[in-house]
Design a protein around this motif. Structure first.
Motif, mmCIF file in Angstrom:
data_model
loop_
_atom_site.group_PDB
_atom_site.id
_atom_site.type_symbol
_atom_site.label_atom_id
_atom_site.label_comp_id
_atom_site.label_asym_id
_atom_site.label_seq_id
_atom_site.Cartn_x
_atom_site.Cartn_y
_atom_site.Cartn_z
ATOM 1 N N MET A 86 37.136 59.868 35.201
ATOM 2 C CA MET A 86 38.405 59.147 35.379
ATOM 3 C C MET A 86 38.189 57.679 35.757
ATOM 4 N N PRO A 87 37.444 57.376 36.809
ATOM 5 C CA PRO A 87 37.240 55.956 37.139
ATOM 6 C C PRO A 87 36.509 55.203 36.023
ATOM 7 N N ALA A 88 35.566 55.870 35.370
ATOM 8 C CA ALA A 88 34.819 55.216 34.288
ATOM 9 C C ALA A 88 35.745 54.862 33.131
ATOM 10 N N ALA A 89 36.640 55.767 32.780
ATOM 11 C CA ALA A 89 37.577 55.503 31.681
ATOM 12 C C ALA A 89 38.521 54.361 32.038
ATOM 13 N N LEU A 90 38.999 54.351 33.256
ATOM 14 C CA LEU A 90 39.917 53.289 33.682
ATOM 15 C C LEU A 90 39.216 51.932 33.721
ATOM 16 N N GLU A 91 37.977 51.937 34.117
ATOM 17 C CA GLU A 91 37.223 50.690 34.261
ATOM 18 C C GLU A 91 37.008 49.969 32.934
ATOM 19 N N VAL A 92 36.822 50.701 31.853
ATOM 20 C CA VAL A 92 36.490 50.063 30.573
ATOM 21 C C VAL A 92 37.710 49.683 29.740
ATOM 22 N N LEU A 93 38.900 50.026 30.203
ATOM 23 C CA LEU A 93 40.100 49.691 29.434
ATOM 24 C C LEU A 93 40.361 48.193 29.405
ATOM 25 N N GLU A 115 43.627 59.531 40.897
ATOM 26 C CA GLU A 115 43.023 58.318 40.330
ATOM 27 C C GLU A 115 44.080 57.376 39.771
ATOM 28 N N MET A 116 45.087 57.941 39.124
ATOM 29 C CA MET A 116 46.146 57.093 38.581
ATOM 30 C C MET A 116 46.960 56.450 39.700
ATOM 31 N N ALA A 117 47.194 57.177 40.760
ATOM 32 C CA ALA A 117 47.907 56.603 41.906
ATOM 33 C C ALA A 117 47.079 55.490 42.544
ATOM 34 N N ARG A 118 45.783 55.703 42.608
ATOM 35 C CA ARG A 118 44.892 54.704 43.218
ATOM 36 C C ARG A 118 44.983 53.359 42.506
ATOM 37 N N VAL A 119 45.075 53.381 41.172
ATOM 38 C CA VAL A 119 45.060 52.116 40.429
ATOM 39 C C VAL A 119 46.448 51.541 40.167
ATOM 40 N N THR A 120 47.501 52.270 40.518
ATOM 41 C CA THR A 120 48.851 51.771 40.234
ATOM 42 C C THR A 120 49.667 51.460 41.476
ATOM 43 N N GLY A 134 48.633 37.727 42.378
ATOM 44 C CA GLY A 134 47.276 38.254 42.396
ATOM 45 C C GLY A 134 47.141 39.631 43.023
ATOM 46 N N LEU A 135 48.215 40.164 43.583
ATOM 47 C CA LEU A 135 48.137 41.479 44.216
ATOM 48 C C LEU A 135 48.781 42.590 43.392
ATOM 49 N N ALA A 136 49.423 42.228 42.294
ATOM 50 C CA ALA A 136 50.046 43.259 41.454
ATOM 51 C C ALA A 136 48.953 44.166 40.896
ATOM 52 N N PRO A 137 49.241 45.452 40.775
ATOM 53 C CA PRO A 137 48.216 46.364 40.245
ATOM 54 C C PRO A 137 47.894 46.043 38.790
ATOM 55 N N ASP A 138 46.668 46.352 38.394
ATOM 56 C CA ASP A 138 46.226 46.115 37.022
ATOM 57 C C ASP A 138 46.706 47.205 36.071
ATOM 58 N N PHE A 139 47.259 48.282 36.615
ATOM 59 C CA PHE A 139 47.687 49.423 35.806
ATOM 60 C C PHE A 139 49.129 49.783 36.115
ATOM 61 N N THR A 140 49.763 50.429 35.147
ATOM 62 C CA THR A 140 51.102 50.966 35.356
ATOM 63 C C THR A 140 51.164 52.372 34.764
ATOM 64 N N LEU A 141 51.957 53.219 35.394
ATOM 65 C CA LEU A 141 52.131 54.574 34.873
ATOM 66 C C LEU A 141 53.063 54.538 33.670
ATOM 67 N N VAL A 142 52.668 55.185 32.602
ATOM 68 C CA VAL A 142 53.506 55.281 31.409
ATOM 69 C C VAL A 142 54.416 56.501 31.535
ATOM 70 N N THR A 143 53.885 57.559 32.125
ATOM 71 C CA THR A 143 54.685 58.762 32.376
ATOM 72 C C THR A 143 55.046 58.788 33.848
ATOM 73 N N GLU A 169 48.438 52.848 31.803
ATOM 74 C CA GLU A 169 48.106 51.722 30.926
ATOM 75 C C GLU A 169 47.623 50.537 31.753
ATOM 76 N N ARG A 170 46.586 49.884 31.248
ATOM 77 C CA ARG A 170 46.126 48.654 31.900
ATOM 78 C C ARG A 170 47.043 47.520 31.446
ATOM 79 N N VAL A 171 47.613 46.807 32.408
ATOM 80 C CA VAL A 171 48.533 45.716 32.086
ATOM 81 C C VAL A 171 47.940 44.345 32.394
ATOM 82 N N ALA A 172 46.851 44.325 33.131
ATOM 83 C CA ALA A 172 46.202 43.053 33.470
ATOM 84 C C ALA A 172 44.691 43.259 33.492
#
Length: 173
Positions: A86-93, A115-120, A134-143, A169-172
């Motif tokens: 999970m972290p590896a997949a999120l990291e390479v997006l 993991e999704m909560a951690r990054v969003t 600069g503090l907005a999360p780099d990811f957003t939940l699609v579902t 989804e990675r947004v930034a």
């Protein structure tokens, strides 16, 4: 199965199989293998069936399925693979990229959800009128939460009953 202590085996059954009767099964496995090591799955099925009270055996399908699930997860390090993937997949997006997870058991879904909560999510003081630059999360939940199969999908494919779908989804960058 033939080498774990009763305590370790009970832990595996309780955590990975979510087995309510883990200690009883583990104690019975240790007692049975003292007489003769386990060499067949049929012997384990019988032991598990005999270890679970009759009322509990009448619901939920084969009473040994949780035991076999737990043993499979332990032997194959399945949750460890999820924890690493999970972290590896999120990291390479790249921005715009998505990770789609189909989890077929609750333990997998818990890892994906965490993991999704951690990054969003952000840990900001409540009531803050805006998110500082600069503090907005780099990811957003699609579902929103986990999506489940519809009755129609389950009718077409009964195995879809247990699946949970989550998308981030990675947004930034």
């Amino acid at each position: 199965l033939n080498t774990y202590s009763a305590r370790d085996l009970a832990h595996v059954l309780r955590v990975y199989g979510e087995e309510k009767f883990a200690r009883r099964i583990a104690d019975n496995v240790v007692a049975a293998r003292a007489k003769e090591p386990f060499t067949t799955s049929a012997r384990l099925v019988e032991l598990v069936r005999d270890s679970i009270p009759a009322p509990a055996r009448r619901t939920g399908g084969n009473p040994a399925k949780r035991t076999f699930q737990a043993l499979r997860i332990e032997v194959n390090d399945e949750l460890g693979a999820w924890e690493r993937a999970m972290p590896a997949a999120l990291e390479v997006l790249l921005p715009g990229g998505r990770v789609v997870v189909l989890a077929y058991q609750s333990l997998e879904d818990k890892i994906a959800k965490r993991e999704m909560a951690r990054v969003t999510t952000l840990e900001l003081p409540p009531g803050l009128p805006f998110i500082p630059e600069g503090l907005a999360p780099d990811f957003t939940l699609v579902t929103r939460g986990a999506e489940q199969a519809t009755a129609e999908e389950i009718e077409d494919n009964p195995r879809a009953r247990s699946v949970r779908l989550r998308v981030v989804e990675r947004v930034a960058a």
